[in-house]
Enzyme design. Structure first.
Site, PDB file in Angstrom:
ATOM      1  N   GLU A 286      -7.579  -3.569   5.228  1.00 63.23           N
ATOM      2  CA  GLU A 286      -7.604  -3.959   3.833  1.00 63.23           C
ATOM      3  C   GLU A 286      -6.190  -4.626   3.253  1.00 63.23           C
ATOM      4  OE1 GLU A 286      -9.129  -1.177   4.926  1.00 63.23           O
ATOM      5  OE2 GLU A 286     -11.291  -1.488   4.250  1.00 63.23           O
TER       6      GLU A 286
ATOM      7  N   HIS B 140     -15.296   8.313  -1.133  1.00 64.35           N
ATOM      8  CA  HIS B 140     -16.041   7.370  -1.261  1.00 64.35           C
ATOM      9  C   HIS B 140     -16.979   7.282  -2.734  1.00 64.35           C
ATOM     10  CE1 HIS B 140     -15.377   7.338   2.893  1.00 64.35           C
ATOM     11  NE2 HIS B 140     -16.131   6.012   3.020  1.00 64.35           N
TER      12      HIS B 140
END
Lengths: 450, 325
Positions: free
Chosen positions: A184, A253
């Site tokens: 990322e 998450h």
């Protein structure tokens, strides 16, 4: 004893699915691990394996049946020596050890898209999921300009981890739909560089939780360069992906980053609720000359809404929408928070409390004028979001109302938020950690002194 | 090199001399203005490393991009940005490249394809690869010159970028300016393997160590790297062995190295002295010619300093502009 084979849950958010294909027929012998069916979830077609061995006594659900609820019996498995008649009296297979979670997000009650005064008269609508709306927005913009491309993990060959980009590789090819390595930090910086060079990247984060790895580039590189360059170097880029809690995926998450990104000058931040807004806002975001953080929600991906059938439909960034008019209290929300707001408004209506529901849609710039105007009418305000309570969007709305509408307030503003804890895994704790409709209703009753 | 006639014309050599001298004099002046309180914040001088950027720029063509770290004044002058605009940005004035809103570490020129000026160590590396990505996407043969230091070479995002640049064959020259100190930490105290140019091997990116104090060696290595990129063969790594004479920033007393160490490099390996020597021994220029150049450069720098002092502070309305395009 014969046992029932139940419709499996094949993703954290799956509530129902399609029994696409049986790979066995009645009378077949199966061992555990044999693939017996193909099941289509909202994200993918998955193979379903037998967990026990035996003979397929009966197929209870026909191939091609849609909307089969998770845990509904779909077949009966006979053990050695049993004959087909046992199938009729088969008990369900043992329930999973843990309590099956209730759907985290109950479908909103009677949500109808309000009339939009800005749509031309006679506009027709098409029902579409948020997922389809996002895909249409990207595809339309990519057809319109070669400078637009999509980059992210699993966006191309895998067809998108959440199937947002399904089919896009076929249409646009690998030059424009680009699978990245799981890096990322690196690919976000790379996309920012491409945007500085004048391309219009759409960066998909599988979820925004992983964008923390890349946040330096989102903030220090994308958001600040225009200012630091005295207006020379803009960064036309969209960072999009699932944000906030899905279901049962726990703390790392399940983070709602809305308030965090909304704090940063140079970024635009949007968080749509409906499919129409998802489509219209994403198209606007891709055309915007600035970096736009586009916060989606996994639970909303599969929800259907009416989307106007208008050529080149866009929704302006920075404009709130009044979903429901009311006179007693203003409920301000955005993104998935809207489902609690709307559900609460429905239930409150039954008790004679008329709530106006404002969907902010954009968090930066934020349409506080619409909120103020509404509060001037209702004199009360409750905010609803799933994010953490400290430094929340609700906190900001409260401050704005105190500064700019103090004389109109008949009660303190109450912020309904997620709880001040990392997201727990256990189903019951997760439910408690999220904001609830009951909390919104309690807050409204408190500010209306009922 | 002994006995081998360098492959360079008189004009080229004079040009390199002029550009390197401009950077050095400019930086000396910046140091002086900092001392007078006219320049604030962090100010990282490029003195000592001039041959790197001048040698590489000799290979750039129209449309090539460049991006670097916070030690960026030399890169801006070498790609043709106006010394007045650079100096006025250092003083935080309206006439600066960012109208006083970026400062020493954050300056840009869309016109000259200079993408900063980046204050976050290593962040320019994926961005530089993104510039190269855009070249490839558009199908041109431009190259991105992406500069970073020996300190940044330990950042994780550098290797994420190496992987993608090699995977996608991006036309990017990674220029590692190894001045042997990551701020105050000597390379051997921060870096497990000294040969940074070999760090691309895991990604099959060719790499080369270059004498960064020799402008011709830099230029020639750059030519090879640029040809590789323009031919569509993917990225290339050049590790420039160089040295900075001043502290990490103006506020660094540089106690982590000896005065003798610095003195030795200045006396034995100075990049500008080296070119000066070539010009004189090759009879390309006389002492008087070089004195005339010195004078000319001094005038440019004085003019820049004057401009940077006279230019007004940005209008207060500038506080609110350029947040959004």
């Amino acid at each position: 004893m014969a046992i029932q084979i139940l419709m499996p849950a094949l993703s954290p958010t799956m509530e129902e699915g399609t029994l696409a294909k049986w790979l066995v027929k009645e009378g077949d012998t199966v061992s555990s691990g044999d693939i017996i069916a193909e099941i289509e979830t909202d994200k993918a077609t998955m193979e379903f394996e037998a967990a026990d061995e035996g003979v397929i006594g009966k197929l209870l659900v026909a191939e091609g049946t849609e909307g089969v609820k998770v845990n509904d019996p779909i077949a009966v498995l006979l053990e050695d020596g049993e004959d087909a008649s046992a199938a009729d009296s088969a008990p369900a297979a043992p329930a999973p050890a843990t309590e099956t979670p209730e759907a985290v997000a109950a479908a909103p009650v009677a949500v109808t898209v309000p009339d939009d005064p800005e749509l031309p008269e006679g506009t027709t609508f098409k029902s579409m999921t948020v997922r389809e709306a996002l895909r249409e927005a990207m595809s339309e913009e990519m057809r319109a300009s070669d400078d637009v491309f999509l980059m992210g993990e699993e966006v191309a060959q895998y067809q998108g981890a959440y199937k947002i980009s399904q089919g896009m590789l076929d249409e646009f090819g690998e030059r424009r739909v680009i699978d990245t390595p799981i890096t990322e930090h690196g690919f976000t910086g790379l996309a920012v560089g491409a945007a500085f060079a004048g391309l219009r990247p759409v960066v998909e984060f599988m979820t925004f939780n992983f964008a923390l790895q890349a946040i330096d580039h989102i903030i220090n590189s994308a958001a600040k360069t225009l200012y630091m360059s005295g207006g020379q170097m803009n960064c036309p880029i969209v960072f999009r992906g699932a944000n906030g809690a899905a279901a049962r995926v726990a703390a790392q998450h399940s983070h709602d980053f809305a308030a965090m990104y909304a704090q940063v000058p140079g970024l635009k931040v949007v968080m749509p609720y409906s499919a129409a807004d998802a489509k219209g806002l994403l198209k606007s975001a891709i055309r915007d000359p600035n970096p736009v953080v586009f916060l989606e929600n996994e639970i909303l991906y599969g929800r259907s809404f009416d989307v106007p059938e208008i050529e080149d439909f866009t929704v302006p960034i920075g404009k709130a929408k009044i979903w429901r008019e009311g006179s007693d209290v203003t409920i301000v929300s955005f993104g998935i928070g809207m489902q609690y707001a709307l559900e609460a408004a429905d239930r409150l209506a039954g008790e004679g409390i008329s709530a106006e529901v404002v969907d902010l849609r954009s968090l930066r710039p934020m349409d506080t004028e619409t909120v103020i105007r509404s509060v001037q009418k209702t004199n009360r305000c409750v905010t609803v979001e799933e994010g953490f309570p400290v430094g929340s969007i609700g906190n900001h709305i409260s401050a704005v109302l105190m500064e700019q509408a103090f004389d109109y307030l008949d009660a303190p503003v109450i912020n309904c938020t997620g709880k001040d804890v990392p997201m727990p895994y256990a189903a019951n704790l997760e439910k408690l950690a999220l904001v609830t409709t009951d909390e919104v209703i309690a807050a409204v009753k408190s500010v209306t002194y009922r | 090199m002994a006995g081998k006639k360098p492959n360079v014309s008189k004009e080229e050599l004079l040009e390199y001399y002029r550009e390197m001298l401009l950077i050095r004099r400019f930086e000396e002046k910046a140091g002086q203005l900092y001392g007078m309180g006219l320049i604030g914040g962090f100010c990282h001088l490029y003195i000592g490393q001039e041959a790197v950027v001048v040698g590489l720029e000799a290979n750039a063509k129209e449309g090539d991009e460049r991006i670097t770290s916070y030690r960026d004044h030399g890169h801006m002058l070498a790609c043709g940005m106006d010394p007045k605009g650079v100096m006025a940005e250092l003083t935080g004035r309206e006439g600066g490249y960012s109208r006083g809103k970026g400062g020493s570490m954050h300056m840009f020129s869309k016109e000259k394809e200079f993408y900063g000026g980046n204050g976050i160590v290593g962040a320019q590396v994926p961005i530089g690869a993104g510039l190269a990505f855009a070249n490839k996407y558009r199908g041109n043969d431009n190259v991105s010159f992406t500069y970073f230091g020996d300190g940044a070479a330990n950042q994780g995002q550098v290797y994420e970028t190496f992987n993608m640049a090699a995977l996608w064959k991006l036309p990017v020259v990674f220029v590692i300016e190894n001045n042997h100190y990551a701020m105050g930490t000597a390379q051997e105290r921060s870096t497990s393997t000294p040969a940074i140019y070999t760090r691309g091997e895991a990604f099959e990116i060719p790499g080369e160590a270059v004498d960064g104090m020799d402008v011709l060696a830099v230029r020639d290595a750059g030519a090879k790297a640029v040809a590789h990129c323009r031919a569509g063969k993917g990225p290339y790594i050049l590790e420039m062995n160089t040295y900075r004479y001043r502290g990490h920033s103006m506020s660094d007393p540089a106690k982590y190295r000896t005065r003798e160490e610095v003195q030795k490099v200045k006396e034995e390996h100075d990049a500008i002295d080296h070119v000066r020597e070539m010009l004189l021994t090759g009879k390309h220029a006389s002492e008087d010619d070089l004195k005339a150049i010195d004078k000319e450069i001094k005038a440019i720098v004085s003019e820049a300093a004057q401009f940077a002092t006279d230019s007004p502070e940005p209008d207060v309305s500038e506080l609110w502009t350029d947040v959004y395009a």
